[in-house]
Design a protein around this motif. Structure first.
Motif, PDB file in Angstrom:
ATOM      1  N   ARG A  37       0.873  -1.181   0.000  1.00 55.73           N
ATOM      2  CA  ARG A  37       0.000   0.000   0.000  1.00 55.73           C
ATOM      3  C   ARG A  37       0.898   1.215   0.000  1.00 55.73           C
ATOM      4  NH1 ARG A  37      -3.711  -0.188   4.948  1.00 55.73           N
ATOM      5  NH2 ARG A  37      -3.397   2.020   4.682  1.00 55.73           N
ATOM      6  N   PHE A  38       0.484   2.249  -0.701  1.00 54.16           N
ATOM      7  CA  PHE A  38       1.278   3.467  -0.797  1.00 54.16           C
ATOM      8  C   PHE A  38       0.476   4.634  -0.255  1.00 54.16           C
ATOM      9  CE2 PHE A  38       2.247   0.656  -4.384  1.00 54.16           C
ATOM     10  CZ  PHE A  38       3.559   0.358  -4.079  1.00 54.16           C
ATOM     11  N   ARG A  70      13.235   9.234  -0.323  1.00 57.69           N
ATOM     12  CA  ARG A  70      12.406  10.152  -1.104  1.00 57.69           C
ATOM     13  C   ARG A  70      11.599   9.445  -2.176  1.00 57.69           C
ATOM     14  NH1 ARG A  70      14.670  15.962  -1.791  1.00 57.69           N
ATOM     15  NH2 ARG A  70      15.670  16.255   0.217  1.00 57.69           N
ATOM     16  N   THR A  71      12.111   8.331  -2.682  1.00 61.32           N
ATOM     17  CA  THR A  71      11.421   7.660  -3.779  1.00 61.32           C
ATOM     18  C   THR A  71      10.656   6.445  -3.294  1.00 61.32           C
ATOM     19  OG1 THR A  71      13.301   6.234  -4.301  1.00 61.32           O
ATOM     20  CG2 THR A  71      13.218   8.382  -5.401  1.00 61.32           C
ATOM     21  N   GLN A  72       9.579   6.157  -4.006  1.00 60.28           N
ATOM     22  CA  GLN A  72       8.754   5.013  -3.655  1.00 60.28           C
ATOM     23  C   GLN A  72       9.532   3.707  -3.839  1.00 60.28           C
ATOM     24  OE1 GLN A  72       5.425   3.159  -6.102  1.00 60.28           O
ATOM     25  NE2 GLN A  72       4.332   4.670  -4.855  1.00 60.28           N
ATOM     26  N   LEU A  73      10.324   3.622  -4.890  1.00 60.03           N
ATOM     27  CA  LEU A  73      11.078   2.399  -5.154  1.00 60.03           C
ATOM     28  C   LEU A  73      12.080   2.117  -4.042  1.00 60.03           C
ATOM     29  CD1 LEU A  73      11.636   0.069  -7.050  1.00 60.03           C
ATOM     30  CD2 LEU A  73      13.261   1.526  -8.264  1.00 60.03           C
ATOM     31  N   ALA A  74      12.776   3.146  -3.581  1.00 59.96           N
ATOM     32  CA  ALA A  74      13.739   2.949  -2.483  1.00 59.96           C
ATOM     33  C   ALA A  74      13.017   2.517  -1.212  1.00 59.96           C
ATOM     34  CB  ALA A  74      14.524   4.231  -2.244  1.00 59.96           C
ATOM     35  N   ASN A  75      11.848   3.074  -0.947  1.00 59.45           N
ATOM     36  CA  ASN A  75      11.069   2.676   0.227  1.00 59.45           C
ATOM     37  C   ASN A  75      10.546   1.249   0.079  1.00 59.45           C
ATOM     38  OD1 ASN A  75      11.356   4.915   1.889  1.00 59.45           O
ATOM     39  ND2 ASN A  75       9.756   6.023   0.821  1.00 59.45           N
ATOM     40  N   ARG A  79       5.492   6.648   0.717  1.00 58.05           N
ATOM     41  CA  ARG A  79       5.497   5.769   1.891  1.00 58.05           C
ATOM     42  C   ARG A  79       4.943   4.412   1.477  1.00 58.05           C
ATOM     43  NH1 ARG A  79       1.885   4.404   6.097  1.00 58.05           N
ATOM     44  NH2 ARG A  79       2.949   4.052   8.059  1.00 58.05           N
ATOM     45  N   VAL A  80       5.582   3.337   1.954  1.00 62.36           N
ATOM     46  CA  VAL A  80       5.194   1.985   1.571  1.00 62.36           C
ATOM     47  C   VAL A  80       4.839   1.182   2.809  1.00 62.36           C
ATOM     48  CG1 VAL A  80       5.977  -0.143   0.470  1.00 62.36           C
ATOM     49  CG2 VAL A  80       6.721   2.046  -0.426  1.00 62.36           C
ATOM     50  N   ARG A  82      12.089  -1.160  -1.509  1.00 60.64           N
ATOM     51  CA  ARG A  82      13.242  -2.020  -1.228  1.00 60.64           C
ATOM     52  C   ARG A  82      13.529  -2.072   0.276  1.00 60.64           C
ATOM     53  NH1 ARG A  82      16.255   0.285  -6.204  1.00 60.64           N
ATOM     54  NH2 ARG A  82      15.772  -1.296  -7.757  1.00 60.64           N
ATOM     55  N   ALA A  83      13.456  -0.918   0.935  1.00 63.17           N
ATOM     56  CA  ALA A  83      13.721  -0.867   2.373  1.00 63.17           C
ATOM     57  C   ALA A  83      12.705  -1.714   3.146  1.00 63.17           C
ATOM     58  CB  ALA A  83      13.701   0.577   2.868  1.00 63.17           C
ATOM     59  N   ALA A  84      11.434  -1.619   2.754  1.00 56.88           N
ATOM     60  CA  ALA A  84      10.389  -2.391   3.442  1.00 56.88           C
ATOM     61  C   ALA A  84      10.612  -3.889   3.232  1.00 56.88           C
ATOM     62  CB  ALA A  84       9.006  -1.989   2.933  1.00 56.88           C
ATOM     63  N   ARG A  85      10.994  -4.284   2.034  1.00 55.46           N
ATOM     64  CA  ARG A  85      11.244  -5.701   1.749  1.00 55.46           C
ATOM     65  C   ARG A  85      12.442  -6.211   2.547  1.00 55.46           C
ATOM     66  NH1 ARG A  85       8.806  -7.699  -3.044  1.00 55.46           N
ATOM     67  NH2 ARG A  85       7.314  -6.157  -3.758  1.00 55.46           N
ATOM     68  N   GLU A  86      13.507  -5.411   2.610  1.00 55.66           N
ATOM     69  CA  GLU A  86      14.684  -5.817   3.386  1.00 55.66           C
ATOM     70  C   GLU A  86      14.320  -6.011   4.853  1.00 55.66           C
ATOM     71  OE1 GLU A  86      17.745  -2.927   2.793  1.00 55.66           O
ATOM     72  OE2 GLU A  86      17.929  -3.387   0.658  1.00 55.66           O
ATOM     73  N   ARG A  87      13.528  -5.071   5.374  1.00 57.07           N
ATOM     74  CA  ARG A  87      13.127  -5.146   6.776  1.00 57.07           C
ATOM     75  C   ARG A  87      12.268  -6.380   7.040  1.00 57.07           C
ATOM     76  NH1 ARG A  87      11.003   0.405   7.852  1.00 57.07           N
ATOM     77  NH2 ARG A  87      13.006   0.990   7.012  1.00 57.07           N
TER      78      ARG A  87
END
Length: 147
Positions: free
Chosen positions: A27-28, A87-92, A45-46, A94-99
């Protein structure tokens, strides 16, 4: 590992277990983090949600262990991780998936082998008592001198 759009792939939980894209829900929303004026217009935000309780990609014994260890974080058997630090949705994303992969990986690891209780050896007991006696002597020697 199967590649998804934008370089995102299925989530690797352990060496042999990968959660497919279809079982992840994203969800964004608007982020409160960095981004300047763009933060008011971009859904960066993801929120990444995974339904652990009904997942078919995780073997039953591992799923039971994960459900037990993550019971404080689960809501109706689902775990949600959010990311808004980039700042970017794609980076967020990736961060959410890593977490999420880190959380699930830690929960999936088996418990260490149970420690078998052993008795202290006679030598170790004697050394301990001797150390106590010498320490006691040292402290007794610090007392006031009486004349």
């Amino acid at each position: 590992m199967v590649k998804a759009p934008h370089g995102l792939a299925g989530l690797a939980v352990s060496g042999s277990v990968v959660v497919p894209e279809a079982e992840l829900e994203e969800r964004f929303s608007r982020s409160s983090g960095p981004g300047g004026q763009g933060v008011n217009t971009t859904d960066s935000r993801v929120e990444l949600t995974f339904d652990l309780a009904t997942s078919s990609s995780i073997p039953e014994p591992m799923r039971a262990r994960m459900l037990e260890r993550l019971r404080g974080r689960l809501v109706d058997g689902r775990i949600t991780v959010s990311a808004s630090e980039h700042r970017t949705q794609l980076a967020n994303r990736r961060a959410a998936r890593e977490r999420l992969a880190e959380i699930l990986g830690e929960a999936a690891t088996p418990a260490p082998a149970q420690r078998r209780a052993t008795r202290p050896t006679r030598g170790s007991q004697e050394r301990r008592l001797q150390a106590k006696r010498s320490r006691s002597e040292l402290k007794r020697g610090r007392g006031r001198l009486t004349e």
